[in-house]
Design an enzyme around this catalytic site. Structure first.
Site, PDB file in Angstrom:
ATOM      1  N   LYS A 193      43.339  75.383  -2.239  1.00  0.00           N
ATOM      2  CA  LYS A 193      44.186  74.370  -1.591  1.00  0.00           C
ATOM      3  C   LYS A 193      45.582  74.379  -2.211  1.00  0.00           C
ATOM      4  CE  LYS A 193      40.295  71.422  -0.248  1.00  0.00           C
ATOM      5  NZ  LYS A 193      39.423  70.282  -0.540  1.00  0.00           N
ATOM      6  N   GLN A 208      39.107  65.926  -5.292  1.00  0.00           N
ATOM      7  CA  GLN A 208      38.009  66.740  -4.757  1.00  0.00           C
ATOM      8  C   GLN A 208      36.655  66.058  -4.970  1.00  0.00           C
ATOM      9  OE1 GLN A 208      38.432  69.471  -2.987  1.00  0.00           O
ATOM     10  NE2 GLN A 208      36.326  70.180  -2.837  1.00  0.00           N
ATOM     11  N   ASP A 217      43.420  63.262   2.685  1.00  0.00           N
ATOM     12  CA  ASP A 217      42.020  63.491   3.049  1.00  0.00           C
ATOM     13  C   ASP A 217      41.585  62.598   4.209  1.00  0.00           C
ATOM     14  OD1 ASP A 217      40.335  65.323   1.882  1.00  0.00           O
ATOM     15  OD2 ASP A 217      39.998  64.136   0.080  1.00  0.00           O
TER      16      ASP A 217
HETATM   17  N1  GUN Z   1      34.681  68.388  -0.753  1.00  0.00           N
HETATM   18  C1  GUN Z   1      34.318  69.127   0.323  1.00  0.00           C
HETATM   19  N2  GUN Z   1      35.171  68.926   1.355  1.00  0.00           N
HETATM   20  C2  GUN Z   1      36.096  68.048   0.914  1.00  0.00           C
HETATM   21  C3  GUN Z   1      37.239  67.458   1.527  1.00  0.00           C
HETATM   22  O1  GUN Z   1      37.591  67.695   2.698  1.00  0.00           O
HETATM   23  N3  GUN Z   1      37.934  66.591   0.737  1.00  0.00           N
HETATM   24  C4  GUN Z   1      37.568  66.291  -0.541  1.00  0.00           C
HETATM   25  N4  GUN Z   1      38.313  65.426  -1.230  1.00  0.00           N
HETATM   26  N5  GUN Z   1      36.503  66.833  -1.123  1.00  0.00           N
HETATM   27  C5  GUN Z   1      35.788  67.702  -0.399  1.00  0.00           C
END
Ligand code: GUN
Length: 293
Positions: A51, A95, A120
């Site tokens: 990311k 995350q 998010d």
């Molecule tokens: N873990 C797996 N997918 C995601 C996501 O889209 N956002 C976050 N914060 N954690 C994740």
């Protein structure tokens, strides 16, 4: 049935990134995405680094803060408060999931992020905005799926969409977005009666179960669209491979299907970058309008 149309996330994500980059060109400030991770779960390490790297690649600023798995909730909240207050941080992503041994509560952390920096789209304010049809930041995987369907010209109006997942991250927000597109939506889960009959009626079947081979050919409407969100790691001949929920026979029945990898995954990351640009744009517009008051 002939080979299904493969719904490539790479092609659809490139179109989404083009949109993000044309918005980016009109901004005077480089949007800054701050990604935070607790612990060193290999999948989370790889996702968060990707990311941050992809953000830089399209011209955003990005920072990845990697914290030990025993980081306290208070310390994490202190970091989030500092990022909320920093005018040069436009997007914050923490995350999930947290390491098993962590005492940090997910809901407390998600609610601590300022809703306008919540790239998010998981803060309750953004959940409320989504369900009440107001402008807000939308969760990346569901919004990415909608962008992919748009890219391939798959119209959801009057279609039956069945989502096998009821999470805050995927199933529930995706249901809201499909309703906005005038689909008739069913959320199925582990206690759904006669799941096969339910999924087989779907014009568009979305699966995010996390079990290899969970979706069998009998569960799919011939010619239907299948969106496989899961990324399951398996070992074949001693080598790691990524596969979704669909058994291979599903490719003989579906009319269109997302591959794993290379399907929904690239859309999720691209939507995060798109959300960061959108968040920055709105924050800059707001600060200009308050400074001219
Ligand atoms: N873990 C797996 N997918 C995601 C996501 O889209 N956002 C976050 N914060 N954690 C994740």
């Amino acid at each position: 049935m002939s080979n299904p149309l493969l719904l490539s996330g790479d092609a659809a994500a490139a179109a989404l990134l083009d949109r993000a980059q044309s918005e980016l060109a009109s901004l005077l400030v480089k949007p800054h995405l701050h990604v935070v991770r607790l612990g060193d779960d290999p999948a989370s390490v790889s996702y968060t680094r990707m990311k941050a790297r992809r953000a830089k690649k399209i011209g955003l600023e990005s920072t990845l803060t990697e914290l030990p798995s025993d980081t306290s909730e208070a310390a994490l909240l202190e970091l989030i408060a500092a990022l909320n207050a920093d005018p040069l941080t436009h997007g914050i992503l923490v995350q999930l999931p947290f390491p098993k041994e962590s005492a940090v509560r997910e809901a407390v952390v998600l609610e601590a992020i300022h809703p306008d920096k919540d790239v998010d789209g998981l803060h309750v304010v953004n959940v409320g905005r989504l369900w009440s049809g107001r402008e807000g930041l939308r969760p990346c995987t569901p919004a990415g799926i909608i962008s992919m369907l748009d890219f391939y010209g798959i119209d959801l109006a009057r279609k039956s969409v069945v989502i096998v997942n009821r999470s805050q991250l995927v199933g529930k927000p995706l249901a809201a977005l499909c309703l906005e597109r005038n689909a008739t939506v069913t959320i199925a889960h582990s206690r759904t009666a006669d799941l096969e009959a339910v999924t087989r009626a779907a014009d568009v079947l979305v699966t995010a179960v996390g079990r290899v081979g969970f979706i069998t050919p009998e569960m799919v409407k011939p010619g239907g669209v299948v969106i496989d969100v899961s990324v399951n790691r398996i070992v074949v001949d001693g080598a790691d491979r990524l596969v979704g929920d669909c058994a291979s026979g599903v490719f003989d029945v579906a009319g269109a299907i997302t591959p794993v990898p290379g399907g929904v995954g690239p859309m999720t990351v691209s939507h995060l970058l798109y959300n960061t640009v959108l968040a920055a744009k709105r924050q800059l517009e707001r600060s200009q309008s308050t400074s001219s008051d």
